[in-house]
Design a protein around this motif. Structure first.
Motif, PDB file in Angstrom:
ATOM      1  N   LEU A 283     -42.667  15.354 -54.147  1.00  0.00           N
ATOM      2  CA  LEU A 283     -44.101  14.949 -53.168  1.00  0.00           C
ATOM      3  C   LEU A 283     -43.409  14.754 -51.686  1.00  0.00           C
ATOM      4  CD1 LEU A 283     -44.140  11.809 -54.358  1.00  0.00           C
ATOM      5  CD2 LEU A 283     -45.850  13.374 -54.467  1.00  0.00           C
ATOM      6  N   PRO A 284     -42.009  14.984 -51.360  1.00  0.00           N
ATOM      7  CA  PRO A 284     -42.057  14.553 -49.386  1.00  0.00           C
ATOM      8  C   PRO A 284     -41.497  16.887 -49.429  1.00  0.00           C
ATOM      9  CG  PRO A 284     -39.716  13.872 -50.977  1.00  0.00           C
ATOM     10  CD  PRO A 284     -41.267  14.058 -51.406  1.00  0.00           C
ATOM     11  N   VAL A 285     -40.929  17.572 -50.770  1.00  0.00           N
ATOM     12  CA  VAL A 285     -40.965  18.722 -50.044  1.00  0.00           C
ATOM     13  C   VAL A 285     -42.094  19.513 -49.700  1.00  0.00           C
ATOM     14  CG1 VAL A 285     -40.163  20.310 -51.444  1.00  0.00           C
ATOM     15  CG2 VAL A 285     -37.996  18.309 -51.808  1.00  0.00           C
ATOM     16  N   GLY A 286     -43.352  19.220 -50.894  1.00  0.00           N
ATOM     17  CA  GLY A 286     -44.383  19.749 -50.620  1.00  0.00           C
ATOM     18  C   GLY A 286     -45.351  19.729 -50.390  1.00  0.00           C
ATOM     19  N   PHE A 287     -44.822  18.654 -48.805  1.00  0.00           N
ATOM     20  CA  PHE A 287     -45.690  18.663 -47.442  1.00  0.00           C
ATOM     21  C   PHE A 287     -44.753  19.095 -46.796  1.00  0.00           C
ATOM     22  CE2 PHE A 287     -47.840  14.708 -49.398  1.00  0.00           C
ATOM     23  CZ  PHE A 287     -49.307  14.797 -48.852  1.00  0.00           C
ATOM     24  N   MET A 288     -43.394  19.146 -46.637  1.00  0.00           N
ATOM     25  CA  MET A 288     -42.789  20.087 -45.937  1.00  0.00           C
ATOM     26  C   MET A 288     -42.987  21.593 -46.047  1.00  0.00           C
ATOM     27  SD  MET A 288     -39.463  18.135 -45.463  1.00  0.00           S
ATOM     28  CE  MET A 288     -38.368  16.196 -45.147  1.00  0.00           C
TER      29      MET A 288
END
Length: 289
Positions: free
Chosen positions: A76-81
């Protein structure tokens, strides 16, 4: 069908928010971090995850859902980054293409993992959907400043979005247990991104906080309605996978033309038409059943 429409609207709104970040001096990583705090709050108060009777060992170690929420917690966070880097190195058009072409992975998963049998009408719908994607994403060849970084970032977007969509389907199959797994995934995502920012010693900003609250609402709505759509079409994940991707890219093209003055070519316009036809083919059996 209304769950899909709502999920599509939330997804396009997230893309619009990312496009406006630089205009309002929003720090992307901070926005993502605050977004997960909002998403975590909404999942707790609206979905009411139930931890009663669950021990740490039962849920976090023995639970069959553990691989799902652990993987999502990272993705989830890696995807946005990765998405923000893909936009920086490869541009919005190529990033959008990589994200939506994750449909290939999801269609394969629908047949191989979820055991869906595709009818002739749906096979035709999938074929038209792929045609629509290529028409919608067609742009004249251009240059990219750093091809290696762009390739890795765009490849990451394609893999992460495809994998996340498959995992959301797995969560949808949990029935009433999905609020708990979703809450755990949001918690892990928030811990990871805040840890990263604290180590980085970031300087917190108000615009990033405000944008993060909005991102959290949109991201939560996107995931929630997407899962509800999968629950409604639990025997036909292809409908959700394809309609979601085609719907997002069609609406995104219209929003881009109306609000960001992005030019839509004749091939792109044909893609919108093919997208509507694909959705009709994929949804037609349910519509006339």
């Amino acid at each position: 069908m209304h769950f899909l429409v709502l999920a599509i609207c939330c997804s396009v709104s997230v893309s619009v928010l990312f496009k406006l970040c630089k205009r309002f001096n929003v720090v992307t990583e901070q926005m993502i971090a605050f977004g997960y705090i909002m998403a975590l709050s909404l999942s707790y108060f609206l979905l009411r995850p139930d931890f009663n009777g669950l021990s740490f060992t039962e849920f976090f170690i023995q639970s069959e859902a553990k691989p799902i929420f652990l993987t999502l917690g990272v993705l989830l966070p890696v995807g946005f980054m990765v998405m923000s880097k893909a936009i920086e190195y490869g541009g919005i058009v190529r990033t959008d293409a990589a994200q939506r072409l994750a449909l290939f992975l999801q269609i394969i998963a629908a047949v191989v993992i979820f055991g869906e049998t595709l009818t002739d009408l749906r096979i035709a719908g999938v074929a038209v959907a792929f045609l629509a994607l290529f028409c919608l994403l067609f742009k004249p060849a251009g240059t990219v400043g750093n091809m290696v970084k762009a390739a890795f970032a765009l490849g990451g977007v394609w893999l992460i979005w495809g994998t996340s969509g498959i995992l959301y389907k797995k969560i949808a199959l949990m029935g009433g247990a999905f609020p708990t797994s979703l809450f755990i995934a949001f918690s892990l995502a928030a811990i990871l991104v805040f840890s990263y920012l604290i180590i980085k010693r970031t300087c917190w900003t108000v615009p990033s906080f405000v944008a993060g609250m909005l991102l959290g609402c949109l991201n939560f709505g996107n995931i929630l309605f997407y899962i509800y759509a999968h629950q409604h079409f639990k025997e036909n994940p292809t409908i959700v996978f394809a309609c979601m991707d085609i719907g997002v890219i069609c609406l995104g093209a219209v929003v881009g033309a109306l609000f960001f003055k992005e030019r839509i070519s004749k091939i792109n316009s044909a893609g919108i038409g093919f997208g509507i036809l694909a959705i009709f083919l994929l949804y037609g059996e349910k519509l006339f059943a």
